[in-house]
Design an enzyme around this catalytic site. Structure first.
Site: not given
Ligand code: GLU
Length: 366
Positions: A49, A129
């Site tokens: 993200t 994340t």
């Molecule tokens: N699902 C994606 C990932 O883990 C987006 C979640 C995020 O980065 O906050 O890269």
């Protein structure tokens, strides 16, 4: 200072990180000068993200795929110019649910060589994340240095009203050059909090305050962008170090996590072995239990294969103690199923036998 001078001479190459590449992109000030009084930090990008944008400022889910380059990330934080000299490499460009062991091993190779370099004083990894806790834990178990490794991401895309990526990145780079951060293992920072990679989990799917270790707490807090630590440096009990960089591995052994619930299907254990699993982690009920018919099946598979089986808890917090029967059961102690899986993979990858793998987990309990 000849070493520093050669760092200055790294080629500046414009480009994107849509494809994985091993070309450094260098962040310098407007006059294109490095600041000789600042430390050098290497940023390894993997996607997530923090590198994504939605179509509106109020969109905070389903915003697409990573498209920001290292240059985009640091351009959003001009304040970094007074924190460190940065060089960036793209190691992957993916949402973190698609990180695999090949990426983890590539990260380990790069982080290990950066930590060994006189030109680098700290390393930051930008990451999605969702599986950040696994990558951070993996790096914590596979690196050892008097320099700091920080894993960072964001819960809001760059386009959001409350985008948290820029400040998180600023704090991560600050940590990587902070002498007070040394000796605490790999760190994770988001939302002003500093947490040990060994213990941290993602505890919420949506909000910025998602990362913490419920039981072990945070290591510190940023206030006016200064890191305030609560404790002197310390290491987790029983934390092992796997010196895998010299092994040049390209993949880690397959380990499956099987989730326990009422009426769990016992046939999944043998099916997992048939599909190639070299070890199994159970996300057991409560303190690592399985329904009786599933435990019977696990015992049968263990008797015929002797593959290591680690018992963790689907409760995600708490402790799995030594079993009162079935000593082949390996209790995960406080490790979540996903962290127990990484540790089991590393034990298998480094050729530990069943007894040594059992000890690896036993050492987490004193
Ligand atoms: N699902 C994606 C990932 O883990 C987006 C979640 C995020 O980065 O906050 O890269």
């Amino acid at each position: 200072m000849p070493l520093l001078r050669s760092f200055f001479n790294i080629l500046v190459l414009a480009g994107t990180i849509h494809a994985v590449r091993d070309i450094p992109i260098v962040f310098r000030d407007a006059a294109m000068n490095f600041n000789q009084s600042l430390a050098n930090v290497t940023v390894l990008t993997t996607g997530g993200t923090i590198a994504e944008s939605g179509s509106t400022s109020v969109q905070t889910t389903n915003y697409g795929t990573p498209n920001a380059t290292f240059q985009d990330l640091v351009n959003a934080v001009p304040e970094l110019i007074s924190v460190a000299n940065l060089v960036g490499y793209a190691i992957a460009n993916t949402d973190s649910q698609s990180i695999n062991s090949t990426v983890l091993l590539r990260l380990n190779q790069r982080v290990t060589s950066e930590l060994a370099s006189d030109l680098t004083q700290g390393v930051v990894i930008t990451h999605g994340t969702d599986t950040m806790e696994e990558t951070a834990f993996f790096l914590d178990l596979t690196t050892q240095s008097a320099k700091t490794v920080v894993v960072v991401g964001s819960m809001r895309p760059a386009s959001a009203l409350s985008a948290d990526g820029p400040l998180n990145l600023f704090q991560a780079v600050s940590l990587a050059v902070n002498p007070k951060a040394v000796g605490r293992g790999t760190l994770v920072t988001l939302n002003d909090r500093i947490t040990s990679a060994f213990y941290v989990s993602k505890n919420h799917a949506n909000v910025p305050d998602a990362f913490y270790a419920r039981e072990q707490g945070h290591l510190g807090l940023f206030l006016n962008q200064a890191a305030n630590f609560y404790y002197e440096p310390a290491q987790p009990v029983g934390k092992p170090f796997f010196d895998i960089a010299p092994l040049n591995l390209t993949t880690l052994p397959m380990v499956d996590i099987l989730y326990a619930h009422i009426e769990s299907n016992p046939g999944l254990i043998q099916a997992s072995v048939n599909l190639g699993a070299k070890g199994i982690v159970f996300a057991g009920t409560g303190a690592g239990d399985l329904p009786e018919h599933v435990l019977d099946a696990a015992r049968d598979v263990w008797n015929s294969t002797k593959i290591p089986m680690v018992f963790a808890s689907r409760a995600m917090n708490g402790f799995v103690p030594y079993p009162d029967s079935d000593p082949w059961r390996i209790p995960s102690a406080h490790l979540t199923p996903q962290k127990a899986r990484i540790m089991l993979q590393l034990g298998l990858a480094t050729g530990l036998n069943g007894t040594a793998i059992h000890s690896l987990f036993d050492d987490l309990q004193i």
